[in-house]
Write a protein that holds these residues in place. Structure first.
Motif, mmCIF file in Angstrom:
data_model
loop_
_atom_site.group_PDB
_atom_site.id
_atom_site.type_symbol
_atom_site.label_atom_id
_atom_site.label_comp_id
_atom_site.label_asym_id
_atom_site.label_seq_id
_atom_site.Cartn_x
_atom_site.Cartn_y
_atom_site.Cartn_z
ATOM 1 N N SER A 34 0.830 -1.204 0.000
ATOM 2 C CA SER A 34 0.000 0.000 0.000
ATOM 3 C C SER A 34 0.865 1.255 0.000
ATOM 4 O O SER A 34 0.501 2.265 -0.613
ATOM 5 N N GLY A 35 2.013 1.220 0.653
ATOM 6 C CA GLY A 35 2.932 2.356 0.612
ATOM 7 C C GLY A 35 3.435 2.612 -0.797
ATOM 8 O O GLY A 35 3.511 3.767 -1.236
ATOM 9 N N ALA A 36 3.753 1.554 -1.528
ATOM 10 C CA ALA A 36 4.208 1.709 -2.918
ATOM 11 C C ALA A 36 3.084 2.268 -3.791
ATOM 12 O O ALA A 36 3.320 3.149 -4.630
ATOM 13 N N ILE A 37 1.865 1.789 -3.590
ATOM 14 C CA ILE A 37 0.725 2.292 -4.367
ATOM 15 C C ILE A 37 0.495 3.773 -4.072
ATOM 16 O O ILE A 37 0.253 4.571 -4.991
ATOM 17 N N LEU A 38 0.588 4.168 -2.810
ATOM 18 C CA LEU A 38 0.380 5.575 -2.448
ATOM 19 C C LEU A 38 1.478 6.473 -3.020
ATOM 20 O O LEU A 38 1.205 7.606 -3.441
ATOM 21 N N VAL A 39 2.712 5.989 -3.058
ATOM 22 C CA VAL A 39 3.799 6.783 -3.654
ATOM 23 C C VAL A 39 3.571 6.954 -5.156
ATOM 24 O O VAL A 39 3.739 8.058 -5.700
ATOM 25 N N ILE A 40 3.165 5.881 -5.837
ATOM 26 C CA ILE A 40 2.876 5.973 -7.269
ATOM 27 C C ILE A 40 1.720 6.937 -7.515
ATOM 28 O O ILE A 40 1.757 7.763 -8.433
ATOM 29 N N TYR A 41 0.682 6.866 -6.666
ATOM 30 C CA TYR A 41 -0.446 7.792 -6.807
ATOM 31 C C TYR A 41 0.002 9.235 -6.582
ATOM 32 O O TYR A 41 -0.441 10.141 -7.306
ATOM 33 N N LEU A 42 0.857 9.469 -5.608
ATOM 34 C CA LEU A 42 1.333 10.823 -5.329
ATOM 35 C C LEU A 42 2.080 11.401 -6.533
ATOM 36 O O LEU A 42 1.861 12.559 -6.911
ATOM 37 N N ILE A 43 2.924 10.596 -7.155
ATOM 38 C CA ILE A 43 3.658 11.058 -8.343
ATOM 39 C C ILE A 43 2.690 11.342 -9.490
ATOM 40 O O ILE A 43 2.776 12.388 -10.149
ATOM 41 N N ALA A 44 1.738 10.425 -9.725
ATOM 42 C CA ALA A 44 0.771 10.612 -10.810
ATOM 43 C C ALA A 44 -0.111 11.836 -10.538
ATOM 44 O O ALA A 44 -0.411 12.612 -11.449
ATOM 45 N N HIS A 45 -0.523 12.025 -9.289
ATOM 46 C CA HIS A 45 -1.358 13.165 -8.920
ATOM 47 C C HIS A 45 -0.613 14.485 -9.164
ATOM 48 O O HIS A 45 -1.181 15.443 -9.697
ATOM 49 N N THR A 46 0.653 14.515 -8.785
ATOM 50 C CA THR A 46 1.460 15.719 -9.008
ATOM 51 C C THR A 46 1.593 16.012 -10.498
ATOM 52 O O THR A 46 1.477 17.171 -10.925
ATOM 53 N N LEU A 47 1.809 14.993 -11.311
ATOM 54 C CA LEU A 47 1.923 15.192 -12.757
ATOM 55 C C LEU A 47 0.613 15.677 -13.366
ATOM 56 O O LEU A 47 0.609 16.565 -14.226
ATOM 57 N N VAL A 48 -0.515 15.120 -12.913
ATOM 58 C CA VAL A 48 -1.814 15.518 -13.464
ATOM 59 C C VAL A 48 -2.132 16.963 -13.087
ATOM 60 O O VAL A 48 -2.563 17.755 -13.936
ATOM 61 N N ILE A 49 -1.925 17.324 -11.842
ATOM 62 C CA ILE A 49 -2.241 18.689 -11.409
ATOM 63 C C ILE A 49 -1.308 19.697 -12.086
ATOM 64 O O ILE A 49 -1.748 20.765 -12.521
ATOM 65 N N SER A 50 -0.027 19.372 -12.203
ATOM 66 C CA SER A 50 0.877 20.310 -12.863
ATOM 67 C C SER A 50 0.541 20.433 -14.354
ATOM 68 O O SER A 50 0.678 21.510 -14.938
ATOM 69 N N THR A 51 0.072 19.350 -14.972
ATOM 70 C CA THR A 51 -0.373 19.426 -16.362
ATOM 71 C C THR A 51 -1.640 20.267 -16.469
ATOM 72 O O THR A 51 -1.784 21.085 -17.383
ATOM 73 N N ALA A 52 -2.567 20.073 -15.519
ATOM 74 C CA ALA A 52 -3.816 20.837 -15.539
ATOM 75 C C ALA A 52 -3.562 22.322 -15.322
ATOM 76 O O ALA A 52 -4.295 23.173 -15.837
ATOM 77 N N LEU A 53 -2.527 22.642 -14.562
ATOM 78 C CA LEU A 53 -2.191 24.048 -14.329
ATOM 79 C C LEU A 53 -1.289 24.607 -15.426
ATOM 80 O O LEU A 53 -0.795 25.724 -15.315
ATOM 81 N N GLY A 54 -1.039 23.843 -16.447
ATOM 82 C CA GLY A 54 -0.261 24.315 -17.583
ATOM 83 C C GLY A 54 1.203 24.524 -17.258
ATOM 84 O O GLY A 54 1.852 25.374 -17.860
ATOM 85 N N PHE A 55 1.739 23.768 -16.318
ATOM 86 C CA PHE A 55 3.155 23.853 -15.928
ATOM 87 C C PHE A 55 3.557 25.285 -15.584
ATOM 88 O O PHE A 55 4.555 25.807 -16.051
ATOM 89 N N GLY A 56 2.733 25.943 -14.767
ATOM 90 C CA GLY A 56 3.046 27.295 -14.320
ATOM 91 C C GLY A 56 2.354 28.375 -15.121
ATOM 92 O O GLY A 56 2.448 29.554 -14.786
ATOM 93 N N HIS A 57 1.640 28.004 -16.166
ATOM 94 C CA HIS A 57 0.905 28.971 -16.992
ATOM 95 C C HIS A 57 -0.552 28.517 -17.051
ATOM 96 O O HIS A 57 -1.001 27.967 -18.062
ATOM 97 N N PRO A 58 -1.307 28.710 -15.951
ATOM 98 C CA PRO A 58 -2.661 28.152 -15.903
ATOM 99 C C PRO A 58 -3.623 28.849 -16.861
ATOM 100 O O PRO A 58 -3.527 30.053 -17.090
ATOM 101 N N SER A 59 -4.503 28.060 -17.419
ATOM 102 C CA SER A 59 -5.616 28.596 -18.204
ATOM 103 C C SER A 59 -6.834 27.737 -17.900
ATOM 104 O O SER A 59 -6.720 26.551 -17.584
ATOM 105 N N GLU A 60 -8.001 28.355 -18.001
ATOM 106 C CA GLU A 60 -9.229 27.640 -17.674
ATOM 107 C C GLU A 60 -9.482 26.488 -18.645
ATOM 108 O O GLU A 60 -9.961 25.432 -18.264
ATOM 109 N N LEU A 61 -9.112 26.671 -19.882
ATOM 110 C CA LEU A 61 -9.314 25.629 -20.896
ATOM 111 C C LEU A 61 -8.479 24.393 -20.579
ATOM 112 O O LEU A 61 -8.976 23.258 -20.621
ATOM 113 N N THR A 62 -7.213 24.596 -20.224
ATOM 114 C CA THR A 62 -6.348 23.462 -19.882
ATOM 115 C C THR A 62 -6.862 22.750 -18.644
ATOM 116 O O THR A 62 -6.926 21.517 -18.601
#
Length: 158
Positions: A34-62
């Protein structure tokens, strides 16, 4: 007589119970997985949120595109597939935390372990009974059940 009457050696397959003999061992394996699954989820969550925020250039469409894709289709009422996945991850985190707290108490502080007995040399050492840890397991189960009820209310009702 030598070769004709060789002793037949009966082969016994290895028993898994030699390594995984009880609930404590399975809970330790669960803790690591479960620790390994949570670490993988944390990495994936960080990548998804940073992608959604446009890597520092947020837009509502992205944001709407990425988060809409991650949420997925409606399942029932206000619940999306993403809501159910987040609910399961939160439940996994609660079980992982409760089990981790139990492991810290037993392994580092010795809470719930039986007192060692004094042994004399010729006598065989008796096996240690693990009945003293039962109350810690019950507390962990109660904490997980309370979290499950609250998480269900938050995810699907409120």
């Amino acid at each position: 007589m030598g070769m004709a009457q060789q002793r037949q050696v009966k082969r016994v397959p290895p028993k898994w119970s030699l390594w995984l003999s009880g609930l404590d061992e399975w809970l330790l394996i669960f803790q690591k997985v479960s620790g390994a699954i949570l670490v993988i989820y944390l990495i994936a969550h960080t990548l998804v949120i940073s992608t959604a925020l446009g890597f520092g250039h947020p837009s509502e469409l992205t944001w709407n595109t990425v988060i809409g894709f991650v949420e997925g289709p409606h399942v029932a009422g206000p619940a999306h597939v993403g809501t159910i996945i987040e609910y399961l991850i939160a439940l996994l985190a609660a079980v992982h935390g409760a089990n981790g707290f139990r492991l810290i108490l037993t392994q580092y502080f010795g809470v719930g372990l039986p007192r060692p007995e004094r042994h004399t040399f010729p006598r065989a050492v008796p096996s240690v009974k693990k009945t003293g840890q039962a109350w810690l397991k019950y507390i962990a189960v109660i904490v997980v059940i309370i979290f499950l009820i609250l998480a269900t209310l938050v995810a699907f009702v409120w």
